[in-house]
Design a protein around this motif. Structure first.
Motif, PDB file in Angstrom:
ATOM      1  N   GLU A 135      22.285  32.899  64.374  1.00  0.00           N
ATOM      2  CA  GLU A 135      23.580  32.205  64.370  1.00  0.00           C
ATOM      3  C   GLU A 135      23.445  30.747  63.942  1.00  0.00           C
ATOM      4  O   GLU A 135      24.265  30.237  63.171  1.00  0.00           O
ATOM      5  CB  GLU A 135      24.228  32.262  65.764  1.00  0.00           C
ATOM      6  CG  GLU A 135      24.778  33.624  66.100  1.00  0.00           C
ATOM      7  CD  GLU A 135      25.401  33.682  67.491  1.00  0.00           C
ATOM      8  OE1 GLU A 135      25.934  32.655  67.959  1.00  0.00           O
ATOM      9  OE2 GLU A 135      25.337  34.753  68.117  1.00  0.00           O
TER      10      GLU A 135
ATOM     11  N   LYS B   1      21.069  47.912  67.155  1.00  0.00           N
ATOM     12  CA  LYS B   1      20.607  47.125  68.301  1.00  0.00           C
ATOM     13  C   LYS B   1      20.635  47.953  69.583  1.00  0.00           C
ATOM     14  O   LYS B   1      19.700  47.893  70.387  1.00  0.00           O
ATOM     15  CB  LYS B   1      21.474  45.865  68.459  1.00  0.00           C
ATOM     16  CG  LYS B   1      21.151  44.789  67.440  1.00  0.00           C
ATOM     17  CD  LYS B   1      21.970  43.531  67.684  1.00  0.00           C
ATOM     18  CE  LYS B   1      21.424  42.365  66.878  1.00  0.00           C
ATOM     19  NZ  LYS B   1      22.220  41.129  67.057  1.00  0.00           N
TER      20      LYS B   1
ATOM     21  N   ASP C 104      21.975  36.952  68.649  1.00  0.00           N
ATOM     22  CA  ASP C 104      20.724  36.427  68.091  1.00  0.00           C
ATOM     23  C   ASP C 104      20.968  34.949  67.760  1.00  0.00           C
ATOM     24  O   ASP C 104      21.390  34.601  66.659  1.00  0.00           O
ATOM     25  CB  ASP C 104      20.343  37.222  66.835  1.00  0.00           C
ATOM     26  CG  ASP C 104      19.004  36.782  66.237  1.00  0.00           C
ATOM     27  OD1 ASP C 104      18.551  35.644  66.525  1.00  0.00           O
ATOM     28  OD2 ASP C 104      18.417  37.570  65.474  1.00  0.00           O
TER      29      ASP C 104
ATOM     30  N   HIS D 217      29.327  44.744  70.029  1.00  0.00           N
ATOM     31  CA  HIS D 217      27.942  45.195  70.266  1.00  0.00           C
ATOM     32  C   HIS D 217      27.773  45.612  71.737  1.00  0.00           C
ATOM     33  O   HIS D 217      27.150  46.633  72.039  1.00  0.00           O
ATOM     34  CB  HIS D 217      26.940  44.064  69.991  1.00  0.00           C
ATOM     35  CG  HIS D 217      26.711  43.751  68.527  1.00  0.00           C
ATOM     36  ND1 HIS D 217      27.279  44.453  67.507  1.00  0.00           N
ATOM     37  CD2 HIS D 217      25.943  42.784  67.940  1.00  0.00           C
ATOM     38  CE1 HIS D 217      26.878  43.948  66.344  1.00  0.00           C
ATOM     39  NE2 HIS D 217      26.065  42.921  66.585  1.00  0.00           N
TER      40      HIS D 217
HETATM   41  O1  LIG Z   1      22.835  39.886  62.570  1.00  0.00           O
HETATM   42  C1  LIG Z   1      22.978  40.248  63.744  1.00  0.00           C
HETATM   43  O2  LIG Z   1      22.016  40.387  64.521  1.00  0.00           O
HETATM   44  C2  LIG Z   1      24.317  40.515  64.264  1.00  0.00           C
HETATM   45  O3  LIG Z   1      24.458  41.049  65.358  1.00  0.00           O
HETATM   46  C3  LIG Z   1      25.478  40.061  63.465  1.00  0.00           C
HETATM   47  C4  LIG Z   1      25.966  38.676  63.900  1.00  0.00           C
HETATM   48  C5  LIG Z   1      27.105  38.311  62.903  1.00  0.00           C
HETATM   49  O4  LIG Z   1      28.257  38.666  63.183  1.00  0.00           O
HETATM   50  O5  LIG Z   1      26.793  37.782  61.832  1.00  0.00           O
HETATM   51  C6  LIG Z   1      26.493  38.777  65.292  1.00  0.00           C
HETATM   52  C7  LIG Z   1      25.774  38.408  66.386  1.00  0.00           C
HETATM   53  C8  LIG Z   1      24.470  37.736  66.291  1.00  0.00           C
HETATM   54  O6  LIG Z   1      24.336  36.730  67.254  1.00  0.00           O
HETATM   55  C9  LIG Z   1      24.192  37.269  64.924  1.00  0.00           C
HETATM   56  C10 LIG Z   1      24.881  37.680  63.830  1.00  0.00           C
END
Ligand SMILES: O=C(O)C(=O)C[C@]1(C(=O)O)C=C[C@@H](O)C=C1
Length: 133
Positions: free
Chosen positions: A81, A68, A77, A117
């Motif tokens: 989620e 990312k 995201d 992140h």
């Molecule tokens: O899949 C992603 O885009 C991630 O960054 C991983 C993750 C997760 O921990 O599962 C973390 C943050 C996002 O909002 C969604 C999912």
């Protein structure tokens, strides 16, 4: 276990952990204590597994964090989620686990992932911040 067998990580790193540690000693019938210790053995195995599972999950999300940051994508995201939470709530119901707890637990983990992140992204941007991972 024989001397030639490798020692499993959970035992190698348990340090001075005392699986029999308890504040209940002397206050509980020895038979009850024995049963309690047997169940606690399973709890210890489950807790160790959770640590290993979480370590693997964070290794995977660390890769996502770098991807990312490299492509200037936002840390969170919300669409992903929402799908994850709906799925875990269903799985929890099937497994007789409180779905509200499953949701809270996933949100807790995800908020930590997002923090990682952000740290990766900040460190790549060269603002001197230390990545947390
Ligand atoms: O899949 C992603 O885009 C991630 O960054 C991983 C993750 C997760 O921990 O599962 C973390 C943050 C996002 O909002 C969604 C999912």
């Amino acid at each position: 276990m024989s001397d030639t067998q490798p020692t499993p990580n959970a035992q190698r790193h348990s340090g001075d952990y005392d699986p029999h540690a308890s504040s209940l000693r002397g206050e509980v019938d020895p038979g009850v204590m024995e049963e309690l210790l047997a169940v606690r053995g399973s709890i210890d195995n489950i807790d160790a597994t959770l640590v290993y599972l979480l370590a693997e999950r964070f290794k995977a999300t660390q890769r996502v964090g770098h991807l990312k940051a490299e492509h200037a994508l936002p840390p969170g995201d919300p669409g992903r989620e929402a799908a994850q939470i709906a799925r875990l709530r269903r799985l929890a119901e099937d497994a007789q686990l409180d779905p509200a707890f499953a949701e809270k637990f996933l949100n807790f983990i995800i908020s930590e992932v997002i923090r990682h992140h952000q740290a990766i992204s900040a460190s790549r941007a060269g603002d001197g911040a230390d990545p947390l991972t």
